[in-house]
Design a protein around this motif. Structure first.
Motif, short mmCIF file in Angstrom:
data_model
loop_
_atom_site.label_atom_id
_atom_site.label_comp_id
_atom_site.label_asym_id
_atom_site.label_seq_id
_atom_site.Cartn_x
_atom_site.Cartn_y
_atom_site.Cartn_z
N ASP A 73 94.77 16.72 -10.43
CA ASP A 73 93.71 17.49 -10.63
C ASP A 73 92.82 18.14 -9.33
OD1 ASP A 73 93.85 17.59 -13.58
OD2 ASP A 73 92.81 16.05 -13.68
N TRP A 74 93.51 17.89 -8.16
CA TRP A 74 92.78 18.15 -6.99
C TRP A 74 92.07 19.70 -6.85
CZ3 TRP A 74 93.82 22.30 -3.58
CH2 TRP A 74 95.20 23.02 -4.03
N ARG A 75 92.56 20.56 -7.56
CA ARG A 75 91.84 21.81 -7.37
C ARG A 75 90.45 21.55 -8.15
NH1 ARG A 75 97.11 23.41 -8.34
NH2 ARG A 75 98.02 24.75 -6.85
N TRP A 76 90.49 21.08 -9.49
CA TRP A 76 89.19 20.91 -10.21
C TRP A 76 88.13 19.97 -9.27
CZ3 TRP A 76 87.70 24.17 -13.43
CH2 TRP A 76 88.36 24.65 -14.42
N ASN A 77 88.76 19.11 -8.64
CA ASN A 77 88.10 18.13 -8.04
C ASN A 77 87.41 18.37 -6.75
OD1 ASN A 77 89.01 15.96 -9.78
ND2 ASN A 77 90.57 15.19 -8.79
N TRP A 78 88.20 19.54 -5.88
CA TRP A 78 87.55 20.04 -4.82
C TRP A 78 86.62 21.01 -5.34
CZ3 TRP A 78 87.57 19.19 0.36
CH2 TRP A 78 88.84 18.27 0.67
N PHE A 79 86.70 21.63 -6.50
CA PHE A 79 85.83 22.89 -6.86
C PHE A 79 84.56 21.89 -7.50
CE2 PHE A 79 83.93 25.00 -10.77
CZ PHE A 79 83.71 26.13 -10.10
N ASP A 80 84.65 20.64 -8.04
CA ASP A 80 83.46 19.88 -8.47
C ASP A 80 82.63 19.38 -7.21
OD1 ASP A 80 84.22 20.09 -11.14
OD2 ASP A 80 85.00 18.24 -11.28
N ALA A 81 83.54 18.91 -6.29
CA ALA A 81 82.85 18.50 -4.93
C ALA A 81 82.18 19.57 -4.36
CB ALA A 81 84.11 18.00 -3.94
N ALA A 82 82.85 20.75 -4.12
CA ALA A 82 81.90 22.03 -3.73
C ALA A 82 80.59 22.46 -4.29
CB ALA A 82 83.03 23.36 -3.77
N LEU A 83 80.57 22.35 -5.78
CA LEU A 83 79.50 22.58 -6.54
C LEU A 83 78.39 21.47 -5.99
CD1 LEU A 83 80.99 23.45 -10.13
CD2 LEU A 83 79.84 25.00 -8.39
N VAL A 84 78.71 20.37 -6.11
CA VAL A 84 77.86 19.19 -5.89
C VAL A 84 77.24 19.43 -4.34
CG1 VAL A 84 77.52 16.69 -5.49
CG2 VAL A 84 78.70 17.51 -7.43
N LEU A 85 77.99 19.92 -3.46
CA LEU A 85 77.54 20.21 -1.92
C LEU A 85 76.62 21.22 -2.02
CD1 LEU A 85 77.76 19.67 1.00
CD2 LEU A 85 79.69 21.07 0.98
N VAL A 86 77.02 22.43 -2.80
CA VAL A 86 75.95 23.30 -2.94
C VAL A 86 74.49 23.07 -3.40
CG1 VAL A 86 75.81 25.66 -3.79
CG2 VAL A 86 77.95 25.18 -2.60
N ALA A 87 74.92 22.48 -4.67
CA ALA A 87 73.75 21.80 -5.19
C ALA A 87 72.82 20.88 -4.60
CB ALA A 87 74.11 20.90 -6.38
N SER A 88 73.41 20.22 -3.39
CA SER A 88 72.82 19.42 -2.44
C SER A 88 72.16 20.21 -1.46
CB SER A 88 73.77 18.42 -1.72
OG SER A 88 74.55 17.58 -2.51
N LEU A 89 72.56 21.18 -0.85
CA LEU A 89 71.97 22.19 -0.25
C LEU A 89 70.67 22.75 -0.98
CD1 LEU A 89 75.11 23.81 1.49
CD2 LEU A 89 73.42 22.30 2.54
#
Length: 130
Positions: A73-89
């Motif tokens: 599920d690497w695509r979903w996982n990277w997508f989730d990580a990117a969303l959390v990074l943007v939310a962090s910003l």
């Protein structure tokens, strides 16, 4: 093993659905009240959802380690990580920006808010769970 369990997936799916509903309510309020300040409750709920998704991401990474980023599920996982990074910003900017913000900061906040819509894509993953 809890992170890979069905109840955990259902709980995360429910959080995603609630977050999607919240985003719609927040967007509706902003559209209907363009000159009003966003209620503080919206900011609090935003931070609560951010904390939930940060915790979910941290748990998944701690359990899966490298396979989180390279597994099936690497695509979903990277997508989730990117969303959390943007939310962090967004969280950082939300707390760092003062009453006197310039046009660049407003533009950045608008772009970050627009990325919230991309969270809806996570709903596809939720429907796979249900």
């Amino acid at each position: 093993k809890i992170v890979n369990s069905r109840p955990f997936e259902v709980l995360v799916g429910a959080a995603i659905l609630l977050n999607a509903a919240f985003i719609f309510v927040e967007a509706d309020f902003a559209a209907r009240n363009p000159v009003k300040a966003i209620p503080i409750a919206f900011g609090i709920l935003e931070t609560v959802f951010f904390a939930i998704f940060c915790l979910e991401l941290a748990l998944r990474i701690s359990v899966s380690r490298c396979s989180f980023f390279l597994g099936q599920d690497w695509r979903w996982n990277w997508f989730d990580a990117a969303l959390v990074l943007v939310a962090s910003l967004e969280e950082i900017l939300k707390h760092a920006v003062s009453e006197n913000i310039d046009a660049r900061q407003v533009t950045i906040l608008r772009v970050l808010r627009a990325t919230k819509i991309s969270k809806m894509i996570r709903l596809i993953r939720v429907f796979e769970v249900f």
